[in-house]
Design an enzyme around this catalytic site. Structure first.
Site, PDB file in Angstrom:
ATOM      1  N   PRO A  89     -52.280 237.788  57.156  1.00 15.22           N
ATOM      2  CA  PRO A  89     -52.103 236.461  56.550  1.00 15.22           C
ATOM      3  C   PRO A  89     -52.019 236.525  55.027  1.00 15.22           C
ATOM      4  CG  PRO A  89     -54.212 236.609  57.739  1.00 15.22           C
ATOM      5  CD  PRO A  89     -53.488 237.894  57.966  1.00 15.22           C
ATOM      6  N   GLU A 116     -61.545 241.233  61.122  1.00 17.08           N
ATOM      7  CA  GLU A 116     -61.541 240.534  59.839  1.00 17.08           C
ATOM      8  C   GLU A 116     -60.545 241.128  58.863  1.00 17.08           C
ATOM      9  OE1 GLU A 116     -63.308 237.643  59.628  1.00 17.08           O
ATOM     10  OE2 GLU A 116     -63.591 238.185  61.723  1.00 17.08           O
ATOM     11  N   ARG A 154     -31.975 239.412  66.781  1.00 16.85           N
ATOM     12  CA  ARG A 154     -30.849 238.459  66.826  1.00 16.85           C
ATOM     13  C   ARG A 154     -29.743 238.847  65.859  1.00 16.85           C
ATOM     14  NH1 ARG A 154     -31.147 233.709  68.772  1.00 16.85           N
ATOM     15  NH2 ARG A 154     -29.979 232.806  67.049  1.00 16.85           N
ATOM     16  N   ASP A 169     -26.956 229.199  63.277  1.00 14.84           N
ATOM     17  CA  ASP A 169     -28.319 228.695  63.335  1.00 14.84           C
ATOM     18  C   ASP A 169     -28.791 228.117  62.013  1.00 14.84           C
ATOM     19  OD1 ASP A 169     -28.474 229.590  65.908  1.00 14.84           O
ATOM     20  OD2 ASP A 169     -29.471 231.477  65.379  1.00 14.84           O
TER      21      ASP A 169
HETATM   22 CL1  6GU Z   1     -49.299 238.421  60.222  1.00 11.18          CL
HETATM   23  N1  6GU Z   1     -51.771 237.943  60.985  1.00 11.18           N
HETATM   24  C1  6GU Z   1     -52.811 237.127  61.224  1.00 11.18           C
HETATM   25  N2  6GU Z   1     -53.953 237.643  61.649  1.00 11.18           N
HETATM   26  N3  6GU Z   1     -52.774 235.810  61.044  1.00 11.18           N
HETATM   27  C2  6GU Z   1     -51.608 235.312  60.604  1.00 11.18           C
HETATM   28  C3  6GU Z   1     -50.486 236.097  60.355  1.00 11.18           C
HETATM   29  C4  6GU Z   1     -50.607 237.444  60.547  1.00 11.18           C
HETATM   30  N4  6GU Z   1     -49.493 235.306  59.931  1.00 11.18           N
HETATM   31  C5  6GU Z   1     -49.993 234.079  59.952  1.00 11.18           C
HETATM   32  N5  6GU Z   1     -51.275 234.069  60.339  1.00 11.18           N
END
Ligand code: 6GU
Length: 240
Positions: A89, A116, A154, A169
């Site tokens: 994230p 984590e 794709r 698209d």
């Molecule tokens: Cl790539 N990993 C995690 N754990 N949560 C996420 C993500 C990735 N992308 C959005 N939320």
């Protein structure tokens, strides 16, 4: 196009890999997906791949040695070392230009984390490209890795039945507007009728209707897409 997925949960991918479009691409030799279990590179007899964070705090951290050694071993399986992507994230947010850039690689390694997070030395040693699929929290990178594979294949020539269809698209190529409304049979359902123009056979009018429908949708739902590049002014706009 070859993908190597490095994960603690390779089984998560099985259903997806058997899915029709991807399965056809794999059977045709256009796409290859290899799954690697990071746990196979654990050193101790309990196959430990995660541990408690130094400094305390909740959750577990993915260990540096099995992860780095797994990536290095997988890289050596092919003459092409491949482009390493870490799913986190904290990465840059995936969008279609990013997908297009990824599709230029012949080999992509997708490193999925759990718990984590990753021991920071994994980043320092491997220098991966870090990618997130949006501002929300997943339990791990596996679903994000599937999203990347799905979006990238794709763009691999021959994967889609109709070579042109990814160009049409939303977000792809030059278009940045949302898709126009689509209809198929029946012509009427619960009093809702298909717009007359789509039945007219007049291709020029149909194209104009679709363009305007796209524009309206984008304006109503995703005005931020207009901010990226100003929309063309239509005759209607000029009249007002
Ligand atoms: Cl790539 N990993 C995690 N754990 N949560 C996420 C993500 C990735 N992308 C959005 N939320």
């Amino acid at each position: 196009m070859r993908f190597d997925v490095l994960t603690l949960f390779p089984d998560i991918f099985q259903g997806y890999l058997g899915q029709s479009l991807l399965k056809r691409a794999i059977d045709a030799g256009l796409v290859e997906v290899r799954l690697h279990d990071i746990r196979d590179w654990a050193r101790d007899k309990h196959s430990t791949v995660d541990d408690r964070p130094f400094g305390g705090g909740p959750g577990m951290v993915l260990k540096v040695e099995p992860t780095v050694e797994c990536v290095e071993a997988v890289r050596r399986q092919d003459a092409e070392p491949g482009h390493l992507v870490m799913l986190t994230p904290q990465g840059r947010r995936l969008d279609q230009p990013c997908v297009e850039r990824l599709a230029e690689h012949r080999r992509i390694l997708l490193l999925c984390g759990r718990y984590e997070g990753f021991d920071e030395r994994i980043r320092l040693i491997l220098r991966p490209e870090e990618i997130s699929i949006g501002d929300f929290v997943l339990n791990g990178g596996e679903v994000a890795a599937m999203a990347i594979i799905d979006a990238v294949i794709r763009l691999v020539p021959g994967v889609l039945g109709d070579e042109d269809s990814s160009e049409e698209d939303s977000f792809s190529g030059r278009r940045r507007w949302l898709e126009f409304a689509q209809y198929t049979r029946p012509r009427e359902y619960r009093g809702l009728e298909v717009p007359e123009v789509l039945l007219s056979g007049n291709h020029q009018q149909i194209a104009r209707w679709r363009e305007e429908n796209s524009r309206q949708r984008t304006l109503q739902r995703r005005v931020d897409l207009f901010d990226q590049r100003p929309p063309e002014r239509t005759d209607e706009d000029r009249a007002n």
